[in-house]
Design a protein around this motif. Structure first.
Motif, PDB file in Angstrom:
ATOM      1  N   PRO A 164       0.810  -1.225   0.000  1.00 35.89           N
ATOM      2  CA  PRO A 164       0.000   0.000   0.000  1.00 35.89           C
ATOM      3  C   PRO A 164       0.847   1.281   0.000  1.00 35.89           C
ATOM      4  O   PRO A 164       0.536   2.239  -0.713  1.00 35.89           O
ATOM      5  CB  PRO A 164      -0.829  -0.127   1.285  1.00 35.89           C
ATOM      6  CG  PRO A 164      -0.912  -1.601   1.543  1.00 35.89           C
ATOM      7  CD  PRO A 164       0.421  -2.131   1.115  1.00 35.89           C
ATOM      8  N   ILE A 167       2.357   1.742  -3.445  1.00 37.30           N
ATOM      9  CA  ILE A 167       1.355   2.211  -4.413  1.00 37.30           C
ATOM     10  C   ILE A 167       1.145   3.721  -4.248  1.00 37.30           C
ATOM     11  O   ILE A 167       1.074   4.467  -5.236  1.00 37.30           O
ATOM     12  CB  ILE A 167       0.022   1.452  -4.229  1.00 37.30           C
ATOM     13  CG1 ILE A 167       0.206  -0.016  -4.635  1.00 37.30           C
ATOM     14  CG2 ILE A 167      -1.084   2.102  -5.051  1.00 37.30           C
ATOM     15  CD1 ILE A 167      -0.986  -0.898  -4.314  1.00 37.30           C
ATOM     16  N   ALA A 168       1.107   4.177  -3.009  1.00 43.05           N
ATOM     17  CA  ALA A 168       0.971   5.617  -2.766  1.00 43.05           C
ATOM     18  C   ALA A 168       2.185   6.376  -3.291  1.00 43.05           C
ATOM     19  O   ALA A 168       2.067   7.482  -3.828  1.00 43.05           O
ATOM     20  CB  ALA A 168       0.794   5.874  -1.267  1.00 43.05           C
ATOM     21  N   ALA A 194      -2.475  -5.810  -6.281  1.00 44.84           N
ATOM     22  CA  ALA A 194      -3.380  -4.665  -6.102  1.00 44.84           C
ATOM     23  C   ALA A 194      -2.851  -3.405  -6.781  1.00 44.84           C
ATOM     24  O   ALA A 194      -3.586  -2.428  -6.957  1.00 44.84           O
ATOM     25  CB  ALA A 194      -3.595  -4.400  -4.615  1.00 44.84           C
ATOM     26  N   ALA A 195      -1.575  -3.436  -7.184  1.00 47.00           N
ATOM     27  CA  ALA A 195      -0.968  -2.262  -7.811  1.00 47.00           C
ATOM     28  C   ALA A 195      -1.198  -2.202  -9.313  1.00 47.00           C
ATOM     29  O   ALA A 195      -0.760  -1.252  -9.974  1.00 47.00           O
ATOM     30  CB  ALA A 195       0.536  -2.257  -7.537  1.00 47.00           C
TER      31      ALA A 195
END
Length: 423
Positions: A164, A167-168, A194-195
């Motif tokens: 996460p 990704i940010a 998820a990326a």
């Protein structure tokens, strides 16, 4: 863009043993200099030690405790260089992980950055540092953020909790941070799936390096083909050849699922960039398994002026195995290439295409064992090992190489000795 990791033109002089003796003496003197009162002397020693470790020419036995002690040096340059040196030693220096992790909270940003990068060298042994590295993704210093991302990527799949935050970081204002974050997600692999949409969105990034890395990572995270293939297909039209090549290479990993990209990949077989044509040929073959359709492009690549292109064309043909038999005469011509790395790589690919060629490849590979470039020496040793007992004529040189300083070469040679001896 994917490229074979070699390029050399010089043969080592003076022998491996002599070089090792020089490295031993130099290292002892440098460690002693780390304890001198003069800061500049300690800085030069730390940098030289880091260089030796980076090249794989430093024996970690007995060295790690001295380096850990130097992490407490009052000079930030010394602390940073020594942290990197320990990272270059990798798992052999994993006992230093807690001490290097402690530097992630150093007051000097350059020390935090180097410590973050160094932790990646310990691989999964640095799993305990992942929470601290995640925090550094928001450090006020851009180089620290970039190094934290790089370190997380090298720690690998065990750093999946960082996905996460990475990704940010793909939206960071600094392009190096974005690039390293994209690369780190690829290093984490399928646990960073998820990326996929965020990575696909990077094809609009202003920096070509970021766009290319987005393509590479999409091919590594088990992305949904319905998300990745259209994005990668569009990237085949990127204005930068490196991005086009990276996109083609990534599409190859999707194999049958990349069939919708075939028209664009086929068009790329006539790209103005020689390297892109070779990568497109590789992708078309991986998707269709039709060697005949891409053979002209690869044969042309074997004659290219750029040794990287020649090497990559040979590599692709080697991966085709017996289907590339028609290219054997052209590949044999590379055994006399002016570039040592190309010769060794051609020998490796020829053996993959036709193992019966093993005996005639032994002289070229034996010559490669004496090359100055450690990558070429290691590759030559590995191929000789695969050839096995037929390569017995290379045994004396392999046995000598199994005693050299560089740990990568040493390991490759030792394994090759066993295989050639039939063990």
């Amino acid at each position: 863009m994917r490229r074979v990791a070699w390029l050399v033109v010089v043969v080592a002089v003076g022998g491996v043993g002599a070089a090792d003796r020089r490295a031993d003496g130099e290292l002892k003197a440098l460690v002693a200099d780390l304890k001198k009162p003069d800061a500049e002397t300690r800085r030069k020693a730390a940098q030289a030690i880091s260089d030796l470790c980076k090249d794989g020419d430093a024996d970690p036995d007995g060295l790690v405790p001295d380096l850990v002690a130097a992490l407490k040096d009052k000079d930030p340059i010394v602390r940073g260089e020594i942290a990197e040196a320990l990272g270059f030693l990798g798992p052999d220096a994993k006992a230093a992980t807690p001490a290097v992790q402690g530097l992630l909270k150093d007051d000097a940003p350059e020390v935090r950055a180097r410590a973050a990068f160094a932790l990646g060298g310990f691989g999964e042994d640095a799993k305990g540092a992942v929470p601290d590295l995640i925090l550094l993704l928001k450090d006020k210093d851009a180089q620290v953020r970039a190094s934290a991302a790089a370190g997380l990527g090298e720690v690998g799949p065990v750093a999946k909790a960082a996905a996460p935050g990475l990704i940010a970081a793909l939206k960071d204002k600094d392009p190096e941070v974005r690039l390293n974050a994209a690369a780190a997600l690829g290093g984490i692999g399928k646990d960073a799936k998820a990326a996929e949409k965020a990575l696909a969105g990077l094809f609009k990034d202003a920096d070509e390096g970021v766009r290319g890395q987005a393509a590479v990572s999409l091919g590594k995270i088990d992305a949904d083909p319905q998300v990745a293939v259209p994005a990668l297909t569009a990237a085949l039209a990127d204005k930068h050849p490196g991005v086009r090549g990276d996109a083609a290479h990534a599409l190859a990993r999707f194999k049958d699922d990349a069939k919708p990209a075939l028209p664009a990949l086929t068009k790329l077989l006539k790209d103005p960039d020689h390297a892109v044509r070779v990568y497109a040929a590789d992708a078309v073959y991986e998707v269709t398994e039709d060697a005949k359709s891409v053979m002209p492009v690869l044969l042309d690549g074997l004659k290219n002026d750029d040794p990287f292109v020649r090497g990559d064309a040979a590599h692709t043909l080697g991966e085709m195995g017996v289907k590339a038999k028609a290219a054997v005469p052209a590949m044999k011509a590379l055994l006399k290439d002016e570039n040592h790395g190309v010769r060794v790589h051609a020998a490796e690919s020829l053996y993959k295409v036709d193992p019966k060629l093993g005996p005639e490849l032994v002289p070229v590979l034996t010559d490669g064992l004496k090359n100055e470039d450690k990558t070429v020496r290691a590759e030559a040793a590995e191929v000789l090992g695969r050839i096995g007992p037929t390569a017995r004529a290379a045994l004396p040189d392999l046995q000598a190489l199994a005693k050299e300083r560089n740990k990568t070469v040493r390991a490759a040679a030792a394994e090759a000795v066993k295989l050639v001896q039939g063990k």
